[in-house]
Design a protein around this motif. Structure first.
Motif, PDB file in Angstrom:
ATOM      1  N   ALA A  67       0.835  -1.197   0.000  1.00 31.46           N
ATOM      2  CA  ALA A  67       0.000   0.000   0.000  1.00 31.46           C
ATOM      3  C   ALA A  67       0.871   1.248   0.000  1.00 31.46           C
ATOM      4  O   ALA A  67       0.645   2.187  -0.785  1.00 31.46           O
ATOM      5  N   TYR A  68       1.896   1.256   0.854  1.00 29.65           N
ATOM      6  CA  TYR A  68       2.816   2.396   0.894  1.00 29.65           C
ATOM      7  C   TYR A  68       3.448   2.632  -0.472  1.00 29.65           C
ATOM      8  O   TYR A  68       3.514   3.773  -0.952  1.00 29.65           O
TER       9      TYR A  68
ATOM     10  N   GLY B 219       0.348   8.642   4.824  1.00 31.71           N
ATOM     11  CA  GLY B 219       0.544   8.932   6.236  1.00 31.71           C
ATOM     12  C   GLY B 219      -0.031   7.850   7.129  1.00 31.71           C
ATOM     13  O   GLY B 219       0.540   7.515   8.168  1.00 31.71           O
ATOM     14  N   LEU B 220      -1.154   7.286   6.725  1.00 31.10           N
ATOM     15  CA  LEU B 220      -1.748   6.202   7.516  1.00 31.10           C
ATOM     16  C   LEU B 220      -0.871   4.949   7.508  1.00 31.10           C
ATOM     17  O   LEU B 220      -0.824   4.217   8.500  1.00 31.10           O
TER      18      LEU B 220
ATOM     19  N   ALA C 247       2.716   1.726  10.924  1.00 32.17           N
ATOM     20  CA  ALA C 247       4.049   1.184  11.187  1.00 32.17           C
ATOM     21  C   ALA C 247       4.698   1.808  12.417  1.00 32.17           C
ATOM     22  O   ALA C 247       5.840   1.492  12.747  1.00 32.17           O
ATOM     23  N   GLY C 248       3.971   2.701  13.100  1.00 36.29           N
ATOM     24  CA  GLY C 248       4.493   3.335  14.307  1.00 36.29           C
ATOM     25  C   GLY C 248       5.367   4.542  14.051  1.00 36.29           C
ATOM     26  O   GLY C 248       6.015   5.040  14.975  1.00 36.29           O
TER      27      GLY C 248
ATOM     28  N   GLU D 239       5.842  10.622  13.349  1.00 39.07           N
ATOM     29  CA  GLU D 239       6.348  11.891  12.832  1.00 39.07           C
ATOM     30  C   GLU D 239       6.270  11.934  11.311  1.00 39.07           C
ATOM     31  O   GLU D 239       5.877  12.943  10.728  1.00 39.07           O
ATOM     32  N   LYS D 240       6.623  10.823  10.657  1.00 35.56           N
ATOM     33  CA  LYS D 240       6.493  10.768   9.204  1.00 35.56           C
ATOM     34  C   LYS D 240       5.032  10.845   8.787  1.00 35.56           C
ATOM     35  O   LYS D 240       4.695  11.453   7.765  1.00 35.56           O
ATOM     36  N   ALA D 241       4.159  10.218   9.574  1.00 33.16           N
ATOM     37  CA  ALA D 241       2.728  10.288   9.282  1.00 33.16           C
ATOM     38  C   ALA D 241       2.249  11.737   9.326  1.00 33.16           C
ATOM     39  O   ALA D 241       1.555  12.211   8.414  1.00 33.16           O
TER      40      ALA D 241
END
Length: 231
Positions: free
Chosen positions: A163-164, A194-195, A200-201, A204-206
């Motif tokens: 998905a990413y 972002g989801l 994935a925990g 901050e990147k989200a």
């Protein structure tokens, strides 16, 4: 966080009057109405437009009705979108945009009526595979691919990493899509990516991706909600 309840909630003010629009203007008007879950406006738009745009309007109407707690009218609207898109797909077998939207509408039909997943799941997968074969670099093809991979349970082929990758590919493709006359979904792609980070925990990147969604569309309410929920 209830993703289904915030999906595609864009906070854009809808112009309350419009004439017979063409090309991107129709898409923009549909997206503006969907952004505020403006059901009455979407109903009006669906009667004023035709073809792909009419199917998109019914899809957004179904989403808006469902998110407003009106499940039965949502099913009716999605069924109308399916009927239109199946007709369009039969008449234009090489139209990648029709196939991408049809795959997404089939997927949302499953969300509304999960017991029909055994029927609509394979149909969605088939038409999405056809869309990928026609144009794997189309941003909406990759957006729908990502949504499918993210939303589908792993036992049925879902995969957050895939998905990413699809959302990442969609974002790259959107950079040259603005003149396509089908330009919708850019802010969504950032929000969905972002989801995948959030799952994935990597919060901050989200949050960075949700902010990028707002850079694309400062009034995109779904990204605003996710940022507020994850402060």
């Amino acid at each position: 966080m209830n993703i289904n309840k915030t999906l595609l909630t864009l906070a854009i003010t809808l112009p309350m009057t419009f004439n017979a629009l063409a090309g991107q203007a129709e898409i923009d008007t549909i997206e503006q109405a969907a952004g505020t879950l403006n059901i009455s406006a979407l109903e009006t738009i669906a009667q004023e437009v035709s073809g792909y745009d009419k199917a998109l309007a019914y899809y957004r109407l179904g989403l808006s009705e469902n998110l407003s707690g009106q499940t039965e009218p949502a099913i009716v609207a999605i069924d109308q979108a399916i009927e239109l898109l199946e007709q369009l797909n039969s008449n234009s077998v090489d139209d990648v945009e029709i196939k991408a939207l049809l795959a997404q509408v089939y997927g949302y039909k499953i969300a509304l009526e999960p017991l029909k997943g055994m029927y609509y799941g394979p149909k969605s997968n088939e038409v999405l595979a056809q869309a990928n074969a026609l144009d794997p670099n189309n941003p909406r093809v990759q957006l729908v691919t990502g949504i499918s991979k993210f939303s589908t349970p792993a036992i049925f082929g879902g995969d957050s990493k895939e998905a990413y990758q699809a959302f990442d590919k969609a974002i790259t493709a959107f950079s040259t899509d603005s003149n396509s006359n089908y330009h919708w979904g850019f802010a969504e792609a950032y929000t969905w990516r972002g989801l995948t980070y959030s799952k994935a925990g990597e919060q901050e990147k989200a949050k960075q991706d949700w902010q990028l969604a707002l850079n694309v569309n400062p009034e995109y309410n779904w990204a605003k909600i996710l940022l507020e929920q994850n402060q």
